[in-house]
Scaffold this motif. Structure first.
Motif, PDB file in Angstrom:
ATOM      1  N   UNK A   1       1.596   5.995  13.536  1.00 52.13           N
ATOM      2  CA  UNK A   1       0.261   5.662  13.197  1.00 52.13           C
ATOM      3  C   UNK A   1       0.027   4.027  13.264  1.00 52.13           C
ATOM      4  N   UNK A   2       0.704   3.480  13.927  1.00 56.87           N
ATOM      5  CA  UNK A   2       0.725   2.087  14.095  1.00 56.87           C
ATOM      6  C   UNK A   2      -0.540   1.559  14.788  1.00 56.87           C
ATOM      7  N   UNK A   3      -1.137   2.255  15.928  1.00 62.46           N
ATOM      8  CA  UNK A   3      -2.293   1.846  16.658  1.00 62.46           C
ATOM      9  C   UNK A   3      -3.354   2.294  15.828  1.00 62.46           C
ATOM     10  N   UNK A   4      -3.322   3.355  15.414  1.00 62.16           N
ATOM     11  CA  UNK A   4      -4.473   3.688  14.494  1.00 62.16           C
ATOM     12  C   UNK A   4      -4.622   3.058  13.254  1.00 62.16           C
ATOM     13  N   UNK A   5      -3.537   2.455  12.587  1.00 57.63           N
ATOM     14  CA  UNK A   5      -3.471   1.731  11.585  1.00 57.63           C
ATOM     15  C   UNK A   5      -4.212   0.291  11.940  1.00 57.63           C
ATOM     16  N   UNK A   6      -3.963  -0.356  13.277  1.00 55.68           N
ATOM     17  CA  UNK A   6      -4.371  -1.659  13.510  1.00 55.68           C
ATOM     18  C   UNK A   6      -5.779  -1.555  13.698  1.00 55.68           C
ATOM     19  N   UNK A   7      -6.239  -0.394  14.237  1.00 55.50           N
ATOM     20  CA  UNK A   7      -7.787  -0.064  14.391  1.00 55.50           C
ATOM     21  C   UNK A   7      -8.528  -0.098  13.081  1.00 55.50           C
ATOM     22  N   UNK A   8      -7.889   0.525  12.084  1.00 56.58           N
ATOM     23  CA  UNK A   8      -8.627   0.649  11.004  1.00 56.58           C
ATOM     24  C   UNK A   8      -8.618  -0.412   9.930  1.00 56.58           C
ATOM     25  N   UNK A   9      -7.814  -1.628  10.124  1.00 62.24           N
ATOM     26  CA  UNK A   9      -7.482  -2.727   9.374  1.00 62.24           C
ATOM     27  C   UNK A   9      -8.902  -3.426   9.463  1.00 62.24           C
ATOM     28  N   UNK A  10      -9.922  -3.176  10.198  1.00 67.82           N
ATOM     29  CA  UNK A  10     -11.028  -3.995  10.159  1.00 67.82           C
ATOM     30  C   UNK A  10     -11.998  -3.287   8.843  1.00 67.82           C
ATOM     31  N   UNK A  11     -11.665  -1.917   8.850  1.00 66.30           N
ATOM     32  CA  UNK A  11     -12.448  -1.151   7.924  1.00 66.30           C
ATOM     33  C   UNK A  11     -11.882  -1.733   6.319  1.00 66.30           C
ATOM     34  N   UNK A  12     -10.744  -1.984   6.351  1.00 64.45           N
ATOM     35  CA  UNK A  12     -10.139  -2.560   4.854  1.00 64.45           C
ATOM     36  C   UNK A  12     -10.632  -3.878   4.943  1.00 64.45           C
ATOM     37  N   UNK A  13     -10.900  -4.811   6.016  1.00 62.54           N
ATOM     38  CA  UNK A  13     -11.294  -5.955   5.706  1.00 62.54           C
ATOM     39  C   UNK A  13     -12.817  -6.304   5.220  1.00 62.54           C
TER      40      UNK A  13
ATOM     41  N   UNK B   1     -21.087  -1.155  -6.343  1.00 65.42           N
ATOM     42  CA  UNK B   1     -19.799  -1.772  -6.244  1.00 65.42           C
ATOM     43  C   UNK B   1     -18.556  -1.047  -6.641  1.00 65.42           C
ATOM     44  N   UNK B   2     -18.781  -0.577  -7.868  1.00 62.80           N
ATOM     45  CA  UNK B   2     -17.694   0.730  -8.147  1.00 62.80           C
ATOM     46  C   UNK B   2     -17.289   1.439  -7.160  1.00 62.80           C
ATOM     47  N   UNK B   3     -18.116   2.151  -6.581  1.00 58.84           N
ATOM     48  CA  UNK B   3     -17.664   3.024  -5.459  1.00 58.84           C
ATOM     49  C   UNK B   3     -16.973   2.390  -4.115  1.00 58.84           C
ATOM     50  N   UNK B   4     -17.456   1.041  -3.709  1.00 61.18           N
ATOM     51  CA  UNK B   4     -16.823   0.520  -2.789  1.00 61.18           C
ATOM     52  C   UNK B   4     -15.276   0.156  -3.235  1.00 61.18           C
ATOM     53  N   UNK B   5     -15.162  -0.556  -4.187  1.00 56.80           N
ATOM     54  CA  UNK B   5     -14.058  -0.881  -4.864  1.00 56.80           C
ATOM     55  C   UNK B   5     -13.092   0.581  -4.986  1.00 56.80           C
ATOM     56  N   UNK B   6     -13.829   1.731  -5.373  1.00 58.02           N
ATOM     57  CA  UNK B   6     -12.928   2.913  -5.236  1.00 58.02           C
ATOM     58  C   UNK B   6     -12.371   3.286  -3.871  1.00 58.02           C
ATOM     59  N   UNK B   7     -13.106   3.174  -3.030  1.00 62.41           N
ATOM     60  CA  UNK B   7     -13.107   3.548  -1.473  1.00 62.41           C
ATOM     61  C   UNK B   7     -11.866   2.499  -1.091  1.00 62.41           C
ATOM     62  N   UNK B   8     -11.842   1.102  -1.372  1.00 59.84           N
ATOM     63  CA  UNK B   8     -10.864   0.461  -0.847  1.00 59.84           C
ATOM     64  C   UNK B   8      -9.607   0.665  -1.527  1.00 59.84           C
ATOM     65  N   UNK B   9      -9.620   0.981  -2.981  1.00 55.74           N
ATOM     66  CA  UNK B   9      -8.147   1.625  -3.493  1.00 55.74           C
ATOM     67  C   UNK B   9      -7.631   2.696  -2.935  1.00 55.74           C
ATOM     68  N   UNK B  10      -8.609   3.523  -2.339  1.00 58.36           N
ATOM     69  CA  UNK B  10      -8.142   4.862  -1.707  1.00 58.36           C
ATOM     70  C   UNK B  10      -7.485   4.502  -0.334  1.00 58.36           C
ATOM     71  N   UNK B  11      -8.110   3.598   0.260  1.00 59.13           N
ATOM     72  CA  UNK B  11      -7.777   3.426   1.707  1.00 59.13           C
ATOM     73  C   UNK B  11      -6.425   2.363   1.436  1.00 59.13           C
ATOM     74  N   UNK B  12      -6.173   1.750   0.522  1.00 52.54           N
ATOM     75  CA  UNK B  12      -5.078   0.994   0.403  1.00 52.54           C
ATOM     76  C   UNK B  12      -3.935   1.841  -0.047  1.00 52.54           C
ATOM     77  N   UNK B  13      -4.281   2.928  -0.839  1.00 51.04           N
ATOM     78  CA  UNK B  13      -3.149   3.997  -1.293  1.00 51.04           C
ATOM     79  C   UNK B  13      -2.835   4.851   0.073  1.00 51.04           C
TER      80      UNK B  13
END
Length: 199
Positions: free
Chosen positions: A70-82, A108-120
């Motif tokens: 998943x390395x290539x995919x992960x690199x592409x999705x890092x901008x979403x996390x940013x 704001x709570x929804x965006x924070x929850x989405x970020x936490x889920x992505x980091x999980x």
């Protein structure tokens, strides 16, 4: 010595020579066979070792492929996390005493929850965020974007993180983009650990 005695001695010598030759021939054949057996054993052991090394290498490559698939995919999705992080940081802070039913608070709570889920999800796939603020600059993990004049901080310290870095199972996916201090006191460096920030 008479002529008969000379002929008898020659006949005895001729008779002894084939017998000695016959005795020496099996010994030579045995030695040659033993050398061949030794060479074949050596060859067999080398081929077995080569086969084992190949098996181990293929197993290691298979594990790496599974780990880093998943390395290539992960690199592409890092901008979403940013972008999720930027959205959380730039969102207006709710005023004190503001109701939790406020739409901005919910967003704001929804965006924070989405970020936490992505980091999980990242964590489940061995991807970790690098947040190097106040750490020593490491060119293997950080990319210096600019220098900040600050006499209160030791030179070569990360004072600002523009974009977090990420590693997957210890392998760098993206270096953290950072601002590095200069002009402060120099840390005592170990031999070979000097970092040239002037280059």
């Amino acid at each position: 010595m008479t002529q008969n005695e000379t002929q008898n001695t020659a006949t005895e010598t001729e008779a002894a020579t084939p017998a000695q030759t016959d005795a020496a021939e099996p010994a030579a054949l045995l030695a040659a066979a033993q050398e061949e057996v030794t060479a074949l054993k050596d060859r067999l052991l080398r081929e077995a070792a080569d086969k084992e090394n190949l098996r181990k290498r293929l197993e290691r490559e298979k594990e790496d492929a599974a780990k880093f698939a998943a390395g290539r995919f992960a690199r592409d999705i890092l901008t979403v996390a940013d972008n999720l992080r930027r959205a959380v940081e730039s969102a207006p802070k709710p005023a004190e005493g503001a109701a939790e039913s406020d739409p901005v608070h919910g967003l704001i709570a929804g965006v924070e929850a989405t970020e936490r889920e992505l980091l999980g999800v990242f964590e489940r796939h061995g991807i970790a965020r690098i947040e190097p603020k106040n750490e020593k600059f490491d060119p293997n993990l950080h990319q210096a974007m600019f220098e900040v004049e600050d006499a209160t901080v030791p030179a070569g310290t990360v004072v600002q993180v523009i974009a977090a870095g990420y590693v997957q199972h210890g392998r760098l996916l993206r270096a953290a983009m950072v601002g590095v201090s200069k002009g402060g006191p120099q840390d005592e460096l170990q031999p070979g650990a000097a970092v040239n920030t002037q280059a």
